[in-house]
Write a protein that holds these residues in place. Structure first.
Motif, PDB file in Angstrom:
ATOM      1  N   ARG A  18       0.801  -1.217   0.000  1.00 13.54           N
ATOM      2  CA  ARG A  18       0.000   0.000   0.000  1.00 13.54           C
ATOM      3  C   ARG A  18       0.836   1.269   0.000  1.00 13.54           C
ATOM      4  O   ARG A  18       0.326   2.346   0.161  1.00 13.54           O
ATOM      5  CB  ARG A  18      -0.927  -0.002   1.205  1.00 13.54           C
ATOM      6  N   SER A  19       2.137   1.166  -0.197  1.00 16.32           N
ATOM      7  CA  SER A  19       2.983   2.352  -0.184  1.00 16.32           C
ATOM      8  C   SER A  19       3.034   2.999  -1.557  1.00 16.32           C
ATOM      9  O   SER A  19       2.835   2.355  -2.567  1.00 16.32           O
ATOM     10  CB  SER A  19       4.394   1.989   0.280  1.00 16.32           C
ATOM     11  N   GLU A  20       3.306   4.283  -1.573  1.00 16.09           N
ATOM     12  CA  GLU A  20       3.399   5.031  -2.812  1.00 16.09           C
ATOM     13  C   GLU A  20       4.754   4.797  -3.466  1.00 16.09           C
ATOM     14  O   GLU A  20       5.784   4.887  -2.811  1.00 16.09           O
ATOM     15  CB  GLU A  20       3.269   6.538  -2.521  1.00 16.09           C
ATOM     16  N   PRO A  21       4.803   4.516  -4.802  1.00 18.05           N
ATOM     17  CA  PRO A  21       6.076   4.354  -5.470  1.00 18.05           C
ATOM     18  C   PRO A  21       6.766   5.705  -5.626  1.00 18.05           C
ATOM     19  O   PRO A  21       6.112   6.714  -5.834  1.00 18.05           O
ATOM     20  CB  PRO A  21       5.702   3.774  -6.837  1.00 18.05           C
ATOM     21  N   GLN A  22       8.108   5.731  -5.530  1.00 17.17           N
ATOM     22  CA  GLN A  22       8.818   6.994  -5.662  1.00 17.17           C
ATOM     23  C   GLN A  22      10.020   6.898  -6.590  1.00 17.17           C
ATOM     24  O   GLN A  22      10.920   7.710  -6.521  1.00 17.17           O
ATOM     25  CB  GLN A  22       9.299   7.461  -4.290  1.00 17.17           C
ATOM     26  N   GLY A  23      10.074   5.928  -7.471  1.00 13.42           N
ATOM     27  CA  GLY A  23      11.187   5.819  -8.403  1.00 13.42           C
ATOM     28  C   GLY A  23      11.892   4.498  -8.230  1.00 13.42           C
ATOM     29  O   GLY A  23      11.923   3.945  -7.149  1.00 13.42           O
ATOM     30  N   GLN A  24      12.452   4.003  -9.321  1.00 13.56           N
ATOM     31  CA  GLN A  24      13.064   2.686  -9.313  1.00 13.56           C
ATOM     32  C   GLN A  24      14.525   2.729  -8.909  1.00 13.56           C
ATOM     33  O   GLN A  24      15.213   3.701  -9.141  1.00 13.56           O
ATOM     34  CB  GLN A  24      12.977   2.070 -10.712  1.00 13.56           C
ATOM     35  N   GLU A  25      14.972   1.627  -8.299  1.00 15.58           N
ATOM     36  CA  GLU A  25      16.388   1.411  -8.081  1.00 15.58           C
ATOM     37  C   GLU A  25      17.027   1.228  -9.441  1.00 15.58           C
ATOM     38  O   GLU A  25      16.531   0.488 -10.275  1.00 15.58           O
ATOM     39  CB  GLU A  25      16.606   0.134  -7.266  1.00 15.58           C
ATOM     40  N   LYS A  26      18.124   1.875  -9.696  1.00 16.85           N
ATOM     41  CA  LYS A  26      18.830   1.684 -10.950  1.00 16.85           C
ATOM     42  C   LYS A  26      19.870   0.598 -10.729  1.00 16.85           C
ATOM     43  O   LYS A  26      20.746   0.729  -9.884  1.00 16.85           O
ATOM     44  CB  LYS A  26      19.488   2.982 -11.381  1.00 16.85           C
ATOM     45  N   THR A  27      19.730  -0.491 -11.487  1.00 17.17           N
ATOM     46  CA  THR A  27      20.645  -1.615 -11.350  1.00 17.17           C
ATOM     47  C   THR A  27      21.277  -1.921 -12.683  1.00 17.17           C
ATOM     48  O   THR A  27      20.780  -1.534 -13.736  1.00 17.17           O
ATOM     49  CB  THR A  27      19.892  -2.871 -10.872  1.00 17.17           C
ATOM     50  N   ALA A  28      22.381  -2.657 -12.654  1.00 12.96           N
ATOM     51  CA  ALA A  28      23.050  -3.054 -13.894  1.00 12.96           C
ATOM     52  C   ALA A  28      22.106  -3.887 -14.742  1.00 12.96           C
ATOM     53  O   ALA A  28      22.059  -3.754 -15.966  1.00 12.96           O
ATOM     54  CB  ALA A  28      24.317  -3.839 -13.578  1.00 12.96           C
ATOM     55  N   ALA A  29      21.322  -4.749 -14.100  1.00 10.72           N
ATOM     56  CA  ALA A  29      20.399  -5.599 -14.851  1.00 10.72           C
ATOM     57  C   ALA A  29      19.353  -4.762 -15.565  1.00 10.72           C
ATOM     58  O   ALA A  29      19.060  -4.980 -16.733  1.00 10.72           O
ATOM     59  CB  ALA A  29      19.721  -6.594 -13.914  1.00 10.72           C
ATOM     60  N   SER A  48      10.344   3.382  -2.450  1.00 13.73           N
ATOM     61  CA  SER A  48       9.463   3.091  -1.327  1.00 13.73           C
ATOM     62  C   SER A  48       9.402   1.600  -0.992  1.00 13.73           C
ATOM     63  O   SER A  48       8.761   1.217  -0.024  1.00 13.73           O
ATOM     64  CB  SER A  48       8.050   3.594  -1.628  1.00 13.73           C
ATOM     65  N   GLY A  49      10.035   0.771  -1.822  1.00 14.53           N
ATOM     66  CA  GLY A  49      10.042  -0.662  -1.560  1.00 14.53           C
ATOM     67  C   GLY A  49       9.084  -1.468  -2.411  1.00 14.53           C
ATOM     68  O   GLY A  49       9.099  -2.694  -2.371  1.00 14.53           O
ATOM     69  N   MET A  50       8.226  -0.818  -3.185  1.00 24.06           N
ATOM     70  CA  MET A  50       7.363  -1.564  -4.106  1.00 24.06           C
ATOM     71  C   MET A  50       8.241  -2.223  -5.163  1.00 24.06           C
ATOM     72  O   MET A  50       9.209  -1.620  -5.619  1.00 24.06           O
ATOM     73  CB  MET A  50       6.350  -0.641  -4.773  1.00 24.06           C
ATOM     74  N   THR A  51       7.890  -3.443  -5.533  1.00 24.61           N
ATOM     75  CA  THR A  51       8.677  -4.130  -6.551  1.00 24.61           C
ATOM     76  C   THR A  51       7.807  -4.527  -7.730  1.00 24.61           C
ATOM     77  O   THR A  51       6.603  -4.717  -7.605  1.00 24.61           O
ATOM     78  CB  THR A  51       9.359  -5.392  -5.986  1.00 24.61           C
ATOM     79  N   ALA A  52       8.442  -4.642  -8.869  1.00 25.57           N
ATOM     80  CA  ALA A  52       7.798  -5.079 -10.102  1.00 25.57           C
ATOM     81  C   ALA A  52       8.788  -5.958 -10.853  1.00 25.57           C
ATOM     82  O   ALA A  52       9.989  -5.892 -10.614  1.00 25.57           O
ATOM     83  CB  ALA A  52       7.402  -3.876 -10.943  1.00 25.57           C
ATOM     84  N   PRO A  97      -1.527  -1.012  -5.219  1.00 27.56           N
ATOM     85  CA  PRO A  97      -0.413  -0.610  -6.094  1.00 27.56           C
ATOM     86  C   PRO A  97      -0.893  -0.016  -7.421  1.00 27.56           C
ATOM     87  O   PRO A  97      -0.231   0.864  -7.977  1.00 27.56           O
ATOM     88  CB  PRO A  97       0.360  -1.911  -6.336  1.00 27.56           C
ATOM     89  N   CYS A  98      -2.030  -0.487  -7.909  1.00 24.58           N
ATOM     90  CA  CYS A  98      -2.599   0.074  -9.145  1.00 24.58           C
ATOM     91  C   CYS A  98      -2.907   1.555  -8.956  1.00 24.58           C
ATOM     92  O   CYS A  98      -2.561   2.397  -9.790  1.00 24.58           O
ATOM     93  CB  CYS A  98      -3.897  -0.643  -9.515  1.00 24.58           C
ATOM     94  N   LYS A  99      -3.575   1.867  -7.853  1.00 21.51           N
ATOM     95  CA  LYS A  99      -3.946   3.255  -7.585  1.00 21.51           C
ATOM     96  C   LYS A  99      -2.712   4.111  -7.314  1.00 21.51           C
ATOM     97  O   LYS A  99      -2.663   5.269  -7.720  1.00 21.51           O
ATOM     98  CB  LYS A  99      -4.917   3.323  -6.403  1.00 21.51           C
ATOM     99  N   ALA A 100      -1.711   3.534  -6.657  1.00 26.83           N
ATOM    100  CA  ALA A 100      -0.503   4.290  -6.339  1.00 26.83           C
ATOM    101  C   ALA A 100       0.258   4.699  -7.594  1.00 26.83           C
ATOM    102  O   ALA A 100       0.804   5.803  -7.669  1.00 26.83           O
ATOM    103  CB  ALA A 100       0.400   3.467  -5.418  1.00 26.83           C
ATOM    104  N   VAL A 178       5.382  -5.667 -17.471  1.00 26.66           N
ATOM    105  CA  VAL A 178       5.806  -5.399 -16.097  1.00 26.66           C
ATOM    106  C   VAL A 178       4.648  -5.762 -15.178  1.00 26.66           C
ATOM    107  O   VAL A 178       3.527  -5.285 -15.363  1.00 26.66           O
ATOM    108  CB  VAL A 178       6.191  -3.920 -15.906  1.00 26.66           C
ATOM    109  N   GLN A 179       4.922  -6.617 -14.192  1.00 28.41           N
ATOM    110  CA  GLN A 179       3.918  -6.927 -13.164  1.00 28.41           C
ATOM    111  C   GLN A 179       4.355  -6.264 -11.871  1.00 28.41           C
ATOM    112  O   GLN A 179       5.453  -6.503 -11.378  1.00 28.41           O
ATOM    113  CB  GLN A 179       3.791  -8.441 -12.965  1.00 28.41           C
ATOM    114  N   GLY A 180       3.488  -5.399 -11.356  1.00 29.38           N
ATOM    115  CA  GLY A 180       3.780  -4.654 -10.140  1.00 29.38           C
ATOM    116  C   GLY A 180       3.750  -3.161 -10.425  1.00 29.38           C
ATOM    117  O   GLY A 180       3.698  -2.732 -11.578  1.00 29.38           O
ATOM    118  N   GLY A 181       3.773  -2.369  -9.376  1.00 27.16           N
ATOM    119  CA  GLY A 181       3.694  -0.921  -9.508  1.00 27.16           C
ATOM    120  C   GLY A 181       5.045  -0.279  -9.720  1.00 27.16           C
ATOM    121  O   GLY A 181       6.046  -0.715  -9.147  1.00 27.16           O
ATOM    122  N   LEU A 182       5.085   0.764 -10.547  1.00 23.96           N
ATOM    123  CA  LEU A 182       6.304   1.516 -10.847  1.00 23.96           C
ATOM    124  C   LEU A 182       6.011   3.007 -10.917  1.00 23.96           C
ATOM    125  O   LEU A 182       4.869   3.420 -11.038  1.00 23.96           O
ATOM    126  CB  LEU A 182       6.874   1.102 -12.216  1.00 23.96           C
TER     127      LEU A 182
END
Length: 197
Positions: A18-29, A48-52, A97-100, A178-182
């Motif tokens: 239920r947390s608001e997304p605030q940007g993705q971790e940038k990874t090599a992958a 915020s810890g949401m994953t996709a 996550p959809c609403k976020a 993509v499955q999950g919120g971003l």
């Protein structure tokens, strides 16, 4: 009957944060995915810890042909958007996550206007009323409240959780999903969207 009972549990699996997304971790992958080199599933994580999960498993698959409903009640199909890339978000108003992520999809629709079509298709069984109410309450102004009360899209994409977002190229072939919120309006996503060009 067991499949029908299991479907809500599968759909809710993606809707447990239920947390608001605030940007993705940038990874090599994820950076190599943006360049088109990686074809394995890639986990994206918001600040915020949401994953996709970004997946190329269905790359090249044709868009489904079934219809859903536009804001004016007309029947619409994904082929109506042919001729340029299409980003399809499958969501519901009961999915946190959809609403976020919806305000960032709305922002992306404005950013990408003229380059690609960005649509959000609600799986709410109650139709347009809850979608319109949520759009109004959240200030969503660039997206049309498409609805799929028969869950045609959800049935086509068997086994997905909400939210799921699928990118199609201009020929109607899947690029990735993509499955999950971003956060859909950031630079990392912009690079991923260029894979449909």
């Amino acid at each position: 009957m067991i499949l029908l009972l299991a479907l809500p549990a599968v759909m809710l699996a993606g809707c447990d944060k239920r947390s608001e997304p605030q940007g993705q971790e940038k990874t090599a992958a994820s950076n190599s995915a943006a360049s088109g080199d990686a074809k394995a599933d890639i986990t994206l994580e918001s600040a915020s810890g949401m994953t996709a999960v970004l997946s190329y498993a269905h790359h090249g698959s044709a868009a489904p042909s079934g219809s859903f409903t536009g804001a004016d009640g007309r029947d619409v199909t994904l082929s109506d958007f042919a001729g340029r890339p299409l980003l399809v978000n499958i969501w519901a108003t009961w999915c946190a996550p959809c609403k976020a992520e919806m305000p960032t999809i709305d922002a992306l629709a404005e950013i990408e206007a003229g380059n690609m079509s960005v649509i959000a298709v609600s799986q709410d069984l109650e139709g347009r009323a809850p979608v319109r109410a949520f759009f109004e309450q959240s200030g969503i102004k660039n997206l049309e409240p498409y609805t799929d009360t028969d869950n045609m899209l959800l049935s086509h994409y068997q086994g997905i959780s909400l939210p799921t977002t699928i990118l199609y190229d201009s020929g109607g072939k899947e690029v990735w999903r993509v499955q999950g919120g971003l956060e859909w309006n950031d630079e990392e996503v912009a690079a991923l969207l260029r894979e449909a060009d």
